[in-house]
Scaffold this motif. Structure first.
Motif, PDB file in Angstrom:
ATOM      1  N   GLY A 162       0.790  -1.226   0.000  1.00  0.00           N
ATOM      2  CA  GLY A 162       0.000   0.000   0.000  1.00  0.00           C
ATOM      3  C   GLY A 162       0.821   1.274   0.000  1.00  0.00           C
ATOM      4  O   GLY A 162       0.319   2.335   0.357  1.00  0.00           O
ATOM      5  N   ALA A 163       2.083   1.193  -0.396  1.00  0.00           N
ATOM      6  CA  ALA A 163       2.930   2.394  -0.436  1.00  0.00           C
ATOM      7  C   ALA A 163       2.341   3.409  -1.409  1.00  0.00           C
ATOM      8  O   ALA A 163       1.979   3.066  -2.535  1.00  0.00           O
ATOM      9  CB  ALA A 163       4.350   2.036  -0.860  1.00  0.00           C
ATOM     10  N   THR A 164       2.219   4.640  -0.951  1.00  0.00           N
ATOM     11  CA  THR A 164       1.717   5.721  -1.793  1.00  0.00           C
ATOM     12  C   THR A 164       2.540   6.979  -1.527  1.00  0.00           C
ATOM     13  O   THR A 164       3.211   7.088  -0.503  1.00  0.00           O
ATOM     14  CB  THR A 164       0.241   6.043  -1.502  1.00  0.00           C
ATOM     15  N   VAL A 165       2.460   7.902  -2.445  1.00  0.00           N
ATOM     16  CA  VAL A 165       3.084   9.204  -2.289  1.00  0.00           C
ATOM     17  C   VAL A 165       2.039  10.233  -2.678  1.00  0.00           C
ATOM     18  O   VAL A 165       1.470  10.171  -3.764  1.00  0.00           O
ATOM     19  CB  VAL A 165       4.340   9.354  -3.178  1.00  0.00           C
ATOM     20  N   SER A 166       1.782  11.160  -1.786  1.00  0.00           N
ATOM     21  CA  SER A 166       0.815  12.223  -2.070  1.00  0.00           C
ATOM     22  C   SER A 166       1.346  13.143  -3.153  1.00  0.00           C
ATOM     23  O   SER A 166       2.564  13.250  -3.354  1.00  0.00           O
ATOM     24  CB  SER A 166       0.556  13.045  -0.807  1.00  0.00           C
ATOM     25  N   GLU A 167       0.453  13.824  -3.836  1.00  0.00           N
ATOM     26  CA  GLU A 167       0.847  14.825  -4.830  1.00  0.00           C
ATOM     27  C   GLU A 167       1.774  15.830  -4.159  1.00  0.00           C
ATOM     28  O   GLU A 167       1.455  16.394  -3.119  1.00  0.00           O
ATOM     29  CB  GLU A 167      -0.392  15.537  -5.378  1.00  0.00           C
ATOM     30  N   GLY A 168       2.968  16.003  -4.720  1.00  0.00           N
ATOM     31  CA  GLY A 168       3.941  16.936  -4.163  1.00  0.00           C
ATOM     32  C   GLY A 168       4.742  16.380  -2.995  1.00  0.00           C
ATOM     33  O   GLY A 168       5.555  17.079  -2.413  1.00  0.00           O
ATOM     34  N   GLY A 169       4.537  15.099  -2.665  1.00  0.00           N
ATOM     35  CA  GLY A 169       5.260  14.480  -1.551  1.00  0.00           C
ATOM     36  C   GLY A 169       6.724  14.245  -1.882  1.00  0.00           C
ATOM     37  O   GLY A 169       7.179  14.480  -3.005  1.00  0.00           O
ATOM     38  N   VAL A 170       7.466  13.783  -0.899  1.00  0.00           N
ATOM     39  CA  VAL A 170       8.894  13.528  -1.042  1.00  0.00           C
ATOM     40  C   VAL A 170       9.155  12.046  -0.792  1.00  0.00           C
ATOM     41  O   VAL A 170       8.617  11.468   0.151  1.00  0.00           O
ATOM     42  CB  VAL A 170       9.714  14.379  -0.047  1.00  0.00           C
ATOM     43  N   VAL A 171       9.979  11.435  -1.639  1.00  0.00           N
ATOM     44  CA  VAL A 171      10.387  10.046  -1.471  1.00  0.00           C
ATOM     45  C   VAL A 171      11.847  10.049  -1.025  1.00  0.00           C
ATOM     46  O   VAL A 171      12.672  10.775  -1.599  1.00  0.00           O
ATOM     47  CB  VAL A 171      10.254   9.258  -2.795  1.00  0.00           C
ATOM     48  N   VAL A 172      12.165   9.243  -0.003  1.00  0.00           N
ATOM     49  CA  VAL A 172      13.540   9.116   0.469  1.00  0.00           C
ATOM     50  C   VAL A 172      13.957   7.655   0.310  1.00  0.00           C
ATOM     51  O   VAL A 172      13.272   6.752   0.781  1.00  0.00           O
ATOM     52  CB  VAL A 172      13.681   9.551   1.945  1.00  0.00           C
ATOM     53  N   ASP A 173      15.075   7.438  -0.355  1.00  0.00           N
ATOM     54  CA  ASP A 173      15.612   6.105  -0.601  1.00  0.00           C
ATOM     55  C   ASP A 173      16.877   5.959   0.230  1.00  0.00           C
ATOM     56  O   ASP A 173      17.933   6.471  -0.134  1.00  0.00           O
ATOM     57  CB  ASP A 173      15.895   5.953  -2.097  1.00  0.00           C
ATOM     58  N   LEU A 174      16.776   5.272   1.369  1.00  0.00           N
ATOM     59  CA  LEU A 174      17.933   5.075   2.248  1.00  0.00           C
ATOM     60  C   LEU A 174      18.762   3.896   1.748  1.00  0.00           C
ATOM     61  O   LEU A 174      18.222   2.837   1.450  1.00  0.00           O
ATOM     62  CB  LEU A 174      17.474   4.813   3.685  1.00  0.00           C
ATOM     63  N   GLY A 175      20.066   4.089   1.675  1.00  0.00           N
ATOM     64  CA  GLY A 175      20.941   3.044   1.155  1.00  0.00           C
ATOM     65  C   GLY A 175      20.806   2.917  -0.347  1.00  0.00           C
ATOM     66  O   GLY A 175      20.740   1.824  -0.908  1.00  0.00           O
ATOM     67  N   CYS A 176      20.805   4.060  -1.033  1.00  0.00           N
ATOM     68  CA  CYS A 176      20.497   4.104  -2.467  1.00  0.00           C
ATOM     69  C   CYS A 176      21.629   3.624  -3.364  1.00  0.00           C
ATOM     70  O   CYS A 176      21.410   3.416  -4.551  1.00  0.00           O
ATOM     71  CB  CYS A 176      20.096   5.518  -2.866  1.00  0.00           C
ATOM     72  N   GLY A 177      22.834   3.455  -2.823  1.00  0.00           N
ATOM     73  CA  GLY A 177      23.944   3.047  -3.678  1.00  0.00           C
ATOM     74  C   GLY A 177      24.205   4.088  -4.754  1.00  0.00           C
ATOM     75  O   GLY A 177      24.348   5.268  -4.466  1.00  0.00           O
ATOM     76  N   THR A 178      24.207   3.657  -6.002  1.00  0.00           N
ATOM     77  CA  THR A 178      24.448   4.589  -7.117  1.00  0.00           C
ATOM     78  C   THR A 178      23.163   5.223  -7.630  1.00  0.00           C
ATOM     79  O   THR A 178      23.185   5.938  -8.624  1.00  0.00           O
ATOM     80  CB  THR A 178      25.157   3.870  -8.278  1.00  0.00           C
ATOM     81  N   GLY A 179      22.052   4.959  -6.960  1.00  0.00           N
ATOM     82  CA  GLY A 179      20.808   5.627  -7.313  1.00  0.00           C
ATOM     83  C   GLY A 179      19.904   4.876  -8.269  1.00  0.00           C
ATOM     84  O   GLY A 179      18.909   5.428  -8.724  1.00  0.00           O
ATOM     85  N   THR A 180      20.211   3.618  -8.569  1.00  0.00           N
ATOM     86  CA  THR A 180      19.344   2.859  -9.472  1.00  0.00           C
ATOM     87  C   THR A 180      17.937   2.770  -8.909  1.00  0.00           C
ATOM     88  O   THR A 180      16.953   3.050  -9.600  1.00  0.00           O
ATOM     89  CB  THR A 180      19.909   1.444  -9.719  1.00  0.00           C
TER      90      THR A 180
END
Length: 112
Positions: free
Chosen positions: A32-50
């Motif tokens: 059920g992961a969602t992101v509201s309009e204009g929200g921010v996503v954070v990717d912890l441990g992103c490595g090279t960003g893939t």
């Protein structure tokens, strides 16, 4: 990245990396992961960003997608990949992942 995916998921050949990453995306959506309009996503441990770039594609309504990793090396490689995008398969052949630049993406070095 495609060569690593093919090695780790040989049954998918050059699409092994996509199959691997898609399994995580499907798990996120099934939870059920969602992101509201204009929200921010954070990717912890992103490595090279893939994964960060894929999250940006998965959630186009996000205003910003930030990838954080403890490795300055990985972050620099990720920044370089964004800088030279979009090349990938068109110039490197079927074993190279196409990078899609997205102005919402920011890669930063985290600290413990």
């Amino acid at each position: 990245s495609r060569a690593v995916g093919a090695r780790n998921f040989p049954e998918f050949g050059p699409d092994g990396e996509d199959a691997f990453r898609e399994s995580f995306e499907n798990a996120l959506l099934s939870l059920g992961a969602t992101v509201s309009e204009g929200g921010v996503v954070v990717d912890l441990g992103c490595g090279t960003g893939t994964s960060t770039r894929r999250l940006a594609s998965l959630f186009p309504q996000a205003s910003k997608v930030t990838g954080i990793d403890l490795s300055p090396y990985f972050i620099e490689v990720g920044k370089y990949l964004l800088k030279i995008s979009p090349k990938g398969q068109s110039e490197g052949g079927p074993w190279v992942t196409t990078i899609k630049n997205d102005e919402r993406i920011e890669l930063v070095v985290g600290s413990a």
